[in-house]
Design a protein around this motif. Structure first.
Motif, PDB file in Angstrom:
ATOM      1  N   ALA A   1     -28.961  48.508  23.247  1.00 56.79           N
ATOM      2  CA  ALA A   1     -29.448  47.174  22.910  1.00 56.79           C
ATOM      3  C   ALA A   1     -28.680  46.644  21.711  1.00 56.79           C
ATOM      4  N   GLY A   2     -28.513  45.337  21.653  1.00 58.01           N
ATOM      5  CA  GLY A   2     -27.809  44.765  20.512  1.00 58.01           C
ATOM      6  C   GLY A   2     -27.895  43.259  20.470  1.00 58.01           C
ATOM      7  N   GLN A   3     -27.641  42.726  19.298  1.00 58.43           N
ATOM      8  CA  GLN A   3     -27.579  41.285  19.088  1.00 58.43           C
ATOM      9  C   GLN A   3     -26.328  40.964  18.292  1.00 58.43           C
ATOM     10  N   ASN A   4     -25.744  39.798  18.552  1.00 54.15           N
ATOM     11  CA  ASN A   4     -24.658  39.356  17.699  1.00 54.15           C
ATOM     12  C   ASN A   4     -24.670  37.840  17.584  1.00 54.15           C
TER      13      ASN A   4
ATOM     14  N   ALA B   1     -20.142  33.612  13.991  1.00 55.19           N
ATOM     15  CA  ALA B   1     -20.270  32.504  13.049  1.00 55.19           C
ATOM     16  C   ALA B   1     -19.789  32.967  11.676  1.00 55.19           C
ATOM     17  N   ALA B   2     -19.345  32.019  10.877  1.00 53.27           N
ATOM     18  CA  ALA B   2     -18.990  32.334   9.495  1.00 53.27           C
ATOM     19  C   ALA B   2     -20.233  32.792   8.744  1.00 53.27           C
ATOM     20  N   LEU B   3     -20.050  33.676   7.802  1.00 54.66           N
ATOM     21  CA  LEU B   3     -21.191  34.243   7.084  1.00 54.66           C
ATOM     22  C   LEU B   3     -22.041  33.166   6.433  1.00 54.66           C
ATOM     23  N   ASP B   4     -21.396  32.151   5.829  1.00 58.26           N
ATOM     24  CA  ASP B   4     -22.160  31.131   5.125  1.00 58.26           C
ATOM     25  C   ASP B   4     -22.836  30.149   6.079  1.00 58.26           C
ATOM     26  N   ALA B   5     -22.571  30.274   7.379  1.00 60.01           N
ATOM     27  CA  ALA B   5     -23.221  29.401   8.366  1.00 60.01           C
ATOM     28  C   ALA B   5     -24.348  30.117   9.102  1.00 60.01           C
ATOM     29  N   MET B   6     -24.616  31.351   8.704  1.00 58.04           N
ATOM     30  CA  MET B   6     -25.599  32.152   9.422  1.00 58.04           C
ATOM     31  C   MET B   6     -26.930  32.200   8.683  1.00 58.04           C
ATOM     32  N   PRO B   7     -28.013  31.764   9.307  1.00 56.13           N
ATOM     33  CA  PRO B   7     -29.325  31.828   8.669  1.00 56.13           C
ATOM     34  C   PRO B   7     -29.722  33.270   8.360  1.00 56.13           C
ATOM     35  N   VAL B   8     -30.526  33.443   7.344  1.00 56.34           N
ATOM     36  CA  VAL B   8     -30.984  34.781   6.971  1.00 56.34           C
ATOM     37  C   VAL B   8     -31.713  35.444   8.130  1.00 56.34           C
ATOM     38  N   SER B   9     -32.440  34.663   8.912  1.00 56.18           N
ATOM     39  CA  SER B   9     -33.181  35.224  10.040  1.00 56.18           C
ATOM     40  C   SER B   9     -32.241  35.883  11.045  1.00 56.18           C
TER      41      SER B   9
ATOM     42  N   LEU C   1     -29.180  37.140  10.299  1.00 54.06           N
ATOM     43  CA  LEU C   1     -28.681  38.350   9.648  1.00 54.06           C
ATOM     44  C   LEU C   1     -29.681  39.483   9.825  1.00 54.06           C
ATOM     45  N   ASP C   2     -30.940  39.180   9.563  1.00 50.32           N
ATOM     46  CA  ASP C   2     -31.997  40.184   9.682  1.00 50.32           C
ATOM     47  C   ASP C   2     -32.112  40.699  11.110  1.00 50.32           C
ATOM     48  N   ALA C   3     -32.013  39.801  12.086  1.00 54.10           N
ATOM     49  CA  ALA C   3     -32.167  40.186  13.489  1.00 54.10           C
ATOM     50  C   ALA C   3     -31.091  41.190  13.902  1.00 54.10           C
ATOM     51  N   GLN C   4     -29.848  40.942  13.494  1.00 54.81           N
ATOM     52  CA  GLN C   4     -28.768  41.847  13.879  1.00 54.81           C
ATOM     53  C   GLN C   4     -28.924  43.217  13.220  1.00 54.81           C
ATOM     54  N   LEU C   5     -29.257  43.229  11.935  1.00 49.32           N
ATOM     55  CA  LEU C   5     -29.433  44.501  11.245  1.00 49.32           C
ATOM     56  C   LEU C   5     -30.639  45.264  11.788  1.00 49.32           C
ATOM     57  N   THR C   6     -31.685  44.528  12.151  1.00 46.39           N
ATOM     58  CA  THR C   6     -32.907  45.159  12.643  1.00 46.39           C
ATOM     59  C   THR C   6     -32.710  45.781  14.019  1.00 46.39           C
TER      60      THR C   6
ATOM     61  N   ALA D   1     -21.180  44.863  10.110  1.00 43.57           N
ATOM     62  CA  ALA D   1     -21.961  45.648   9.155  1.00 43.57           C
ATOM     63  C   ALA D   1     -22.946  46.551   9.883  1.00 43.57           C
ATOM     64  N   SER D   2     -23.616  45.994  10.893  1.00 38.90           N
ATOM     65  CA  SER D   2     -24.614  46.785  11.623  1.00 38.90           C
ATOM     66  C   SER D   2     -23.951  47.888  12.447  1.00 38.90           C
ATOM     67  N   LYS D   3     -22.797  47.598  13.047  1.00 38.89           N
ATOM     68  CA  LYS D   3     -22.132  48.591  13.886  1.00 38.89           C
ATOM     69  C   LYS D   3     -21.392  49.638  13.055  1.00 38.89           C
TER      70      LYS D   3
END
Length: 260
Positions: free
Chosen positions: A81-84, A87-95, A97-102, A147-149
């Motif tokens: 399972a995975g999400q990606n 997008a540029a880092l500064d264009a990515m909502p915190v939600s 970022l959290d979803a991918q790491l989670t 980062a997550s991978k």
């Protein structure tokens, strides 16, 4: 690793790679417990046991406990399972970022934390994690995903060494670009523009099963991607220069705001 008469928990079984794993596992004589949030996407068929599981849930540990009580004969886990989000880092909502790491990293740790004691007690068990070439090579537009991978690769390496004196198997498989619904059109077009090969999910599934059959510790897929992984680990400046040349093309597609 013998697949016959084994019971595998398949995470990400409604996605491209996961879905492509089901038939080969069944044909090899395994039972497949397919965990998903979208039970309606699974057709009823012999040997496939659907179960609800939310890898992004904060109570994933409790859900895993309930799952084990229903299916105590699980003796292998395949986490694909995975999400990606491209997008540029500064264009990515915190939600996001959290979803991918989670989903990509935290869930893998919790799954292993849950099953390792059970497998150790049973004296048999396999933990298979599907990572990515981007778990070894940082790529513009995929900062959170990388980062997550990267974390997943490091985790599996540490876990394999932690369990080296047990019969438990820990396998890490790293596909290159794969043609799944997780990739929006802009990413597909980017890969074409850069000349990157995209494998079919069935190709990746076959490689995962080969790694399992041979009990490989890790398997990286694709050429020249496997070579770039080695070069990036030894002489990262060479890959830096290659990426710099590609950056204008990457930025052109990055600015489309492609979401998966």
């Amino acid at each position: 690793m013998q697949l016959h008469d084994r019971t595998f928990l398949l995470l990400g079984g409604t996605g491209g790679i996961g879905k492509a794993l089901i038939d080969p596992l069944l044909e090899a004589g395994a039972r497949v417990v397919v965990a998903t949030r979208r039970l309606e996407q699974l057709a009823h068929r012999r040997g496939v046991l659907p179960v609800y599981l939310d890898l992004a849930s904060m109570n994933l540990d409790e859900q895993l406990q309930q799952l084990s009580e229903v299916y105590p004969d699980i003796d292998g886990v395949i986490h694909c399972a995975g999400q990606n989000r491209f997008a540029a880092l500064d264009a990515m909502p915190v939600s996001e970022l959290d979803a991918q790491l989670t989903v990509n990293l935290r869930s893998a740790l919790l799954v292993a934390q849950h099953f390792v004691p059970r497998f150790r007690k049973a004296g048999v068990g396999a933990l298979v994690f599907v990572g990515s070439t981007f778990g070894s090579i940082g790529f513009p537009g995929y900062t959170a995903y990388c980062a997550s991978k990267f974390g997943l690769r490091g985790f599996t390496e540490a876990l394999r060494r932690e369990l080296a004196d047990t019969p438990l198997q820990v396998i890490y498989v790293a596909p290159r670009a794969t043609a799944t619904a997780m990739n929006p059109d802009a990413v597909t077009e980017l890969n074409r523009a850069l000349g990157n090969t995209m494998d079919a999910p069935e190709t990746v599934a076959a490689e995962i099963l080969k790694a399992m059959a041979k009990d490989e510790r890790r398997r990286f897929l694709g050429w020249p991607e496997k070579l770039f992984v080695v070069i990036n680990g030894i002489l990262p400046k060479i890959v830096d220069r290659a990426m710099l040349k590609q950056l204008p093309v990457i930025r052109r597609f990055l600015n489309t705001g492609a979401v998966s």
